[in-house]
Design a protein around this motif. Structure first.
Motif, PDB file in Angstrom:
ATOM      1  N   GLN A  64       0.847  -1.196   0.000  1.00 31.39           N
ATOM      2  CA  GLN A  64       0.000   0.000   0.000  1.00 31.39           C
ATOM      3  C   GLN A  64       0.878   1.240   0.000  1.00 31.39           C
ATOM      4  OE1 GLN A  64      -3.867   0.042   0.355  1.00 31.39           O
ATOM      5  NE2 GLN A  64      -3.022   1.733  -0.803  1.00 31.39           N
ATOM      6  N   THR A  65       0.402   2.305  -0.628  1.00 32.51           N
ATOM      7  CA  THR A  65       1.147   3.564  -0.713  1.00 32.51           C
ATOM      8  C   THR A  65       0.520   4.611   0.199  1.00 32.51           C
ATOM      9  OG1 THR A  65       1.808   3.108  -2.998  1.00 32.51           O
ATOM     10  CG2 THR A  65       1.928   5.390  -2.267  1.00 32.51           C
ATOM     11  N   PHE A  66       1.376   5.378   0.882  1.00 30.50           N
ATOM     12  CA  PHE A  66       0.929   6.473   1.742  1.00 30.50           C
ATOM     13  C   PHE A  66       1.752   7.719   1.403  1.00 30.50           C
ATOM     14  CE2 PHE A  66       0.129   2.552   3.961  1.00 30.50           C
ATOM     15  CZ  PHE A  66      -1.104   2.728   4.564  1.00 30.50           C
ATOM     16  N   ASN A  67       1.092   8.847   1.245  1.00 30.46           N
ATOM     17  CA  ASN A  67       1.775  10.117   1.010  1.00 30.46           C
ATOM     18  C   ASN A  67       1.806  10.914   2.306  1.00 30.46           C
ATOM     19  OD1 ASN A  67       2.417   9.839  -1.743  1.00 30.46           O
ATOM     20  ND2 ASN A  67       0.322  10.386  -2.334  1.00 30.46           N
ATOM     21  N   ILE A  68       3.004  11.275   2.749  1.00 34.56           N
ATOM     22  CA  ILE A  68       3.176  12.018   3.995  1.00 34.56           C
ATOM     23  C   ILE A  68       3.956  13.284   3.676  1.00 34.56           C
ATOM     24  CG2 ILE A  68       4.176  11.971   6.321  1.00 34.56           C
ATOM     25  CD1 ILE A  68       3.807   8.927   6.244  1.00 34.56           C
ATOM     26  N   ALA A  69       3.296  14.418   3.806  1.00 31.81           N
ATOM     27  CA  ALA A  69       3.918  15.685   3.426  1.00 31.81           C
ATOM     28  C   ALA A  69       5.138  15.993   4.290  1.00 31.81           C
ATOM     29  CB  ALA A  69       2.885  16.817   3.526  1.00 31.81           C
ATOM     30  N   GLN A  70       4.957  15.975   5.611  1.00 35.76           N
ATOM     31  CA  GLN A  70       6.040  16.273   6.532  1.00 35.76           C
ATOM     32  C   GLN A  70       5.965  15.329   7.724  1.00 35.76           C
ATOM     33  OE1 GLN A  70       8.530  18.596   6.008  1.00 35.76           O
ATOM     34  NE2 GLN A  70       9.472  17.592   7.768  1.00 35.76           N
ATOM     35  N   PRO A  71       6.855  14.345   7.816  1.00 32.88           N
ATOM     36  CA  PRO A  71       6.798  13.396   8.937  1.00 32.88           C
ATOM     37  C   PRO A  71       6.899  14.110  10.286  1.00 32.88           C
ATOM     38  CG  PRO A  71       8.278  12.606   7.228  1.00 32.88           C
ATOM     39  CD  PRO A  71       7.926  14.014   6.859  1.00 32.88           C
ATOM     40  N   GLU A  72       6.077  13.634  11.217  1.00 33.53           N
ATOM     41  CA  GLU A  72       6.072  14.206  12.565  1.00 33.53           C
ATOM     42  C   GLU A  72       5.664  13.131  13.559  1.00 33.53           C
ATOM     43  OE1 GLU A  72       3.832  17.734  15.181  1.00 33.53           O
ATOM     44  OE2 GLU A  72       3.131  17.236  13.152  1.00 33.53           O
ATOM     45  N   GLY A  73       6.365  13.050  14.682  1.00 31.84           N
ATOM     46  CA  GLY A  73       6.031  12.074  15.707  1.00 31.84           C
ATOM     47  C   GLY A  73       6.478  10.668  15.325  1.00 31.84           C
TER      48      GLY A  73
END
Length: 439
Positions: free
Chosen positions: A322-331
């Motif tokens: 599965q693909t996930f788009n994460i703009a800015q990783p946090e935590g």
């Protein structure tokens, strides 16, 4: 005289280190603990051996602080605890099969509070991609065998092996239960007219699969033919075990009935007859006598049981991507599984292994591998060789197996496919990626 209910408090009052574990009143787990004392403190290992119920409560000690030691990652971190005039106390919550390793330090530490967190389930992009990591398997555990002028049709491989040894002058299969003095068994020789011929049979519907192999144990010991044509094992290629030779039969197999015959002549003590395995790009359909290969294109897998999708003997694993788009990783980020069944699941993030899930909570921390932008996450669910190697005919029990269970098979030939006992491995619902942020 002391009332049993008063014993814990009496012992606690006499304890110099004031160590105690107070379990929650509704705790249904099976909690064990182990302490090991050192000069600067002591280790405390808590283990919940229940596979169904969690366990929770408080740990109390006269120590000065508490650390958490993670045996899986070798990380040492702070652990939430409170202080009072008698020492420290900390809460533990263990999932089924969960464990916790704490270090109760003599050195005074500042109180550590449980951080406030928010959890968010990340939205996935596109469709969940599902693919097997190896070819499908058909286990052939019945054979026709001819030896010493006698032929037996459609008998279980174990009985066939016993028959082969008996027909060649041995009372039984020595690899099964014999005791050898020096090398008296393995050095034994047999006459030039000794040996046997065994035939494995299977059926292909529609068309011959593009990839099709048969696996024979110790193929170097036999002359092998598929539908009357001589075939040989592929060089430097094996499956499951280096003694399990892999033979390409895509060009010699045909639609309809197929026969792979192995001939041993002369006989040796190493000619122990075992099941054979057909591998390839196919699915299986149940019949009144075992299974048939459904030829043609291999249909895509879906969520749910592999067994119910034509893979009852398959164990190697299935990849769910599965693909996930994460703009800015946090935590922090964890992959969490819902309903699934298997021996273990490997989590792969952007092509790198993040770890394994094998017990509750069904989570794996993947923080270090998450990047800005597109992230591809794969969950590879692995089955067990119970499905491939059996036992298939010794009942429906799980959790144990012994040699005698593999020696049992119906006398009337392969039973209906639905009566082979295999397990419903697979991922039953999409996995999720969760973001955990401390406030």
């Amino acid at each position: 005289q002391v009332e049993p209910a008063d014993v814990p408090q009496m012992l606690l009052a006499a304890s110099k280190d004031r160590f105690a574990i107070e379990r929650d009143k509704d705790d249904k787990g099976i909690l064990f603990h182990h302490r090991r004392r050192l000069e600067d403190g002591e280790f405390l290992l808590l283990v919940n051996t229940s596979i169904e119920e969690p366990s929770a409560g408080l740990v109390k000690s006269a120590s000065g602080g508490i650390e958490q030691w993670n045996p899986a990652t070798a990380e040492i971190s702070t652990y939430p605890f409170e202080k009072d005039d008698r020492g420290v106390k900390a809460r533990f919550e263990l999932p089924p099969c969960g464990s916790l390793l704490l270090f109760l330090s003599k050195k005074s530490h500042a109180t550590v509070t449980e951080p406030m967190t928010t959890t968010k389930t990340m939205a996935s992009q596109g469709e969940l991609e599902i693919s097997p990591i190896e070819d499908n398997v058909l286990t052939l555990d019945y054979v026709d065998i001819t030896s010493g002028g006698q032929t037996k049709k459609n008998i279980y491989f174990y009985k066939a092996s016993q028959f082969a040894f008996a027909q060649n002058g041995m009372g039984r299969n020595p690899w099964d239960s014999a005791v050898q003095f020096r090398d008296e068994l393995i050095s034994r020789t047999f006459g030039p007219d000794s040996g046997f011929e065994a035939t494995y049979r299977f059926t292909i519907e529609q068309q011959v699969p593009e990839r099709l192999y048969i696996v024979i144990e110790r193929p170097d010991l036999y002359s092998i033919k598929c539908n009357g044509k001589t075939v040989t094992a592929m060089e430097d290629t094996w499956w499951l075990d280096k003694a399990f030779g892999k033979i390409d039969i895509a060009d010699t197999a045909r639609v309809g009935d197929n026969a792979v015959t192995i001939s041993a002549s002369p006989f040796t003590v190493y000619h122990e007859l075992e099941s054979a395995y057909v591998l390839g790009a196919f699915t299986l359909d149940e019949t009144d006598s075992g299974f048939v290969i459904a030829g043609g294109s291999e249909p895509a897998l879906k969520l749910g049981s592999w067994k119910k999708q034509g893979r009852p003997f398959y164990a190697a694993g299935v990849r769910y991507k599965q693909t996930f788009n994460i703009a800015q990783p946090e935590g922090r980020y964890v992959v969490e599984l819902g309903e699934w069944y298997g021996s273990v699941a490997e989590i792969v993030v952007n092509g790198k292994s993040a770890g394994y899930i094998g017990y509750k909570p069904w989570q794996c921390d993947v923080t270090d591998l998450i990047k800005s932008g597109k992230n591809i996450i794969e969950v590879v669910v692995i089955g067990t060789l119970k499905n491939t190697l059996g036992p298939h005919h010794a009942g429906t029990g799980l959790g144990s197996a012994w040699p005698g269970m593999f020696q049992r098979g119906p006398e009337t030939g392969p039973p209906p496919g639905k009566d082979y006992h295999t397990v419903d491995y697979g991922l039953y619902e999409p996995f999720v990626l969760k973001q955990i942020v401390e406030k």
